[in-house]
Design an enzyme around this catalytic site. Sequence first.
Site, PDB file in Angstrom:
ATOM      1  N   LYS A 175       0.861  -1.197   0.000  1.00  0.00           N
ATOM      2  CA  LYS A 175       0.000   0.000   0.000  1.00  0.00           C
ATOM      3  C   LYS A 175       0.891   1.239   0.000  1.00  0.00           C
ATOM      4  CE  LYS A 175      -1.877   2.941   2.437  1.00  0.00           C
ATOM      5  NZ  LYS A 175      -1.748   4.324   1.885  1.00  0.00           N
ATOM      6  N   GLU A 250       9.357   2.386  11.009  1.00  0.00           N
ATOM      7  CA  GLU A 250      10.405   3.408  10.876  1.00  0.00           C
ATOM      8  C   GLU A 250       9.652   4.730  10.857  1.00  0.00           C
ATOM      9  OE1 GLU A 250      12.569   6.026  10.213  1.00  0.00           O
ATOM     10  OE2 GLU A 250      12.656   5.517   8.079  1.00  0.00           O
ATOM     11  N   CYS A 284      13.287  11.460   6.925  1.00  0.00           N
ATOM     12  CA  CYS A 284      13.252  11.037   8.332  1.00  0.00           C
ATOM     13  C   CYS A 284      14.587  11.359   8.969  1.00  0.00           C
ATOM     14  CB  CYS A 284      13.043   9.544   8.478  1.00  0.00           C
ATOM     15  SG  CYS A 284      11.898   8.854   7.348  1.00  0.00           S
ATOM     16  N   GLU A 385       9.240  16.534  15.382  1.00  0.00           N
ATOM     17  CA  GLU A 385       9.628  16.431  13.975  1.00  0.00           C
ATOM     18  C   GLU A 385       8.771  17.396  13.152  1.00  0.00           C
ATOM     19  OE1 GLU A 385       8.761  12.726  11.827  1.00  0.00           O
ATOM     20  OE2 GLU A 385      10.826  12.821  11.074  1.00  0.00           O
TER      21      GLU A 385
HETATM   22  C1  UN1 Z   1      14.427   8.944   4.990  1.00  0.00           C
HETATM   23  O1  UN1 Z   1      15.137   9.702   5.632  1.00  0.00           O
HETATM   24  O2  UN1 Z   1      13.214   9.099   4.966  1.00  0.00           O
HETATM   25  O3  UN1 Z   1      19.703   8.147   4.356  1.00  0.00           O
HETATM   26  C2  UN1 Z   1      15.042   7.857   4.189  1.00  0.00           C
HETATM   27  C3  UN1 Z   1      19.115   8.792   3.498  1.00  0.00           C
HETATM   28  C4  UN1 Z   1      18.394   8.060   2.390  1.00  0.00           C
HETATM   29  C5  UN1 Z   1      17.135   7.448   2.889  1.00  0.00           C
HETATM   30  C6  UN1 Z   1      16.406   8.331   3.807  1.00  0.00           C
HETATM   31  N1  UN1 Z   1      19.248   7.069   1.855  1.00  0.00           N
HETATM   32  O4  UN1 Z   1      19.109   9.992   3.523  1.00  0.00           O
END
Ligand code: UN1
Length: 497
Positions: A175, A250, A284, A385
């Site tokens: 999804k 995550e 993230c 965040e």
């Molecule tokens: C994310 O931060 O949502 O490490 C994923 C990074 C990428 C993946 C990030 N390879 O910045």
Amino acid sequence: MPETLRNLIDGRWTEPPPSKTIESVNPARASDVLARAPRSSAAEVDAAVLAARRAFDGWRLTPAPRRGEVLFRAGELLARRKEELGGLVTREMGKVLKEGLGDVQEAVDMAFYMAGEGRRLSGETVPSELPDKDAKSVRVPVGVCALITPWNFPVAIPAWKIFPALVCGNTVVFKPSSLTPACATRLVEVLVEAGLPPGVLNMVHGTGAETGNALVSHPGIDAVSFTGSCDTGEGIEQACGALHRSVSTEMGGKNAIIVMDDADLDLAVEGAVWGGFGTSGQRCTAASRVVVHERVREAFVDKLVGRAKTLRLGDGLDYGTDVGPVVSQEQMNKVLDYIEIGKKEGAKLLCGGQRAMKGPLAEGWFVEPTVFSDVDPNMRIAREEIFGPVVAVIRARDLAHAVEIVNGTKYGLSSAIYTRDVNNSAIAERDLDTGLVYINASTIGAEIQLPFGGTKGSGSGPREAGGRGGALDFFTKWKVIYRDFSGRLQKAQIDRG
Ligand code: UN1
């Protein structure tokens, strides 16, 4: 004309009921509607889960190297279509083209890495304590996996989940985010073209509240892997806990860069700009805090603000754009609200702070790269965040104080330190309580061959991506096999000869 997207269920692309759709809109130009995707109901989810269940035995019994070959072909197809797909990433979620291409590259890398796993997937063979007996552990697939992915890496993150799930012999109901259904569709098309049998990978478009919930709570699901917001992720963890279903989440971070008084300040500024404003702060792993040693704070802040002011906002497809839009109007309003909160909390706004509306920017969702200084670690802008181009600069007395500040939030995804002192770097490496630690590099840019994920509120369950402790630990379970070929009853722990 917007493209009409469809679900993939049991190898068939199924038409949505036309009344129930979601629109995919270009965040740089809201009048540009790319596609309409179905808003799938519980009935469609049910059909997809049943199809995955039916396909499971055939796929589980397909030799893992053959499963890997499908991924290898998918990797080749993705590499060939990188330009086209990278452009679509930019058009659908806004990140600048270079990053859109990087998003696709990450999926290519993961495809080749996981294709190779088809010839590894190793367990252990150990001696038995009894004669004429052998003992080993093997990895077996978990079953039917629900994979729920976000919009910020609309090709890479689905690839992080789908590829390892498949090589391990699982079947999948995927999804994707309702904001990036077109990217998800292209990725799934590639896997179909690469030779995936019907039912092994199914895709249901829709909202989290409707489609996602139906999927997570469906009795035919064995494992759920989710990347996205904390609220949703925590709800999924609870639902899966109650159902004894394995879950990996995550859920983001409040990542920080430490800048020591011995750091190369120009390098640290580049790291803060890339980590704070790359992907418009929507990773993230974004560097939303910079914790600076008080001795270099002023010099650092001057340089950072100087650089932030030079960044050009615009459509990510335009050559010369540094920072694209944020993904949606809702996201823009959330970021602007946080900027107001920061001002009210008494942080000092040094640049940015507003929606950018000049010329064509008014057609999209642009927020100026924003820097706050004099931020107290207890302020909300230092703890929550934001997921936008907002950087909070916090002052630290020394390394121990800086580490305490970095570790002082509920998250623990990524952190970084800029220093030229080897001892400082060793202490930071040891004491920073985050899943990823960077030395003299920003908080973003994880590579796929090592596990990805965080501590504390950043997520739970086995990590994503490659390496020991990565995705294979989530997408397989261990089975231990003892084979006695002595032809007599032998009792472990008792028959000691
Ligand atoms: C994310 O931060 O949502 O490490 C994923 C990074 C990428 C993946 C990030 N390879 O910045």
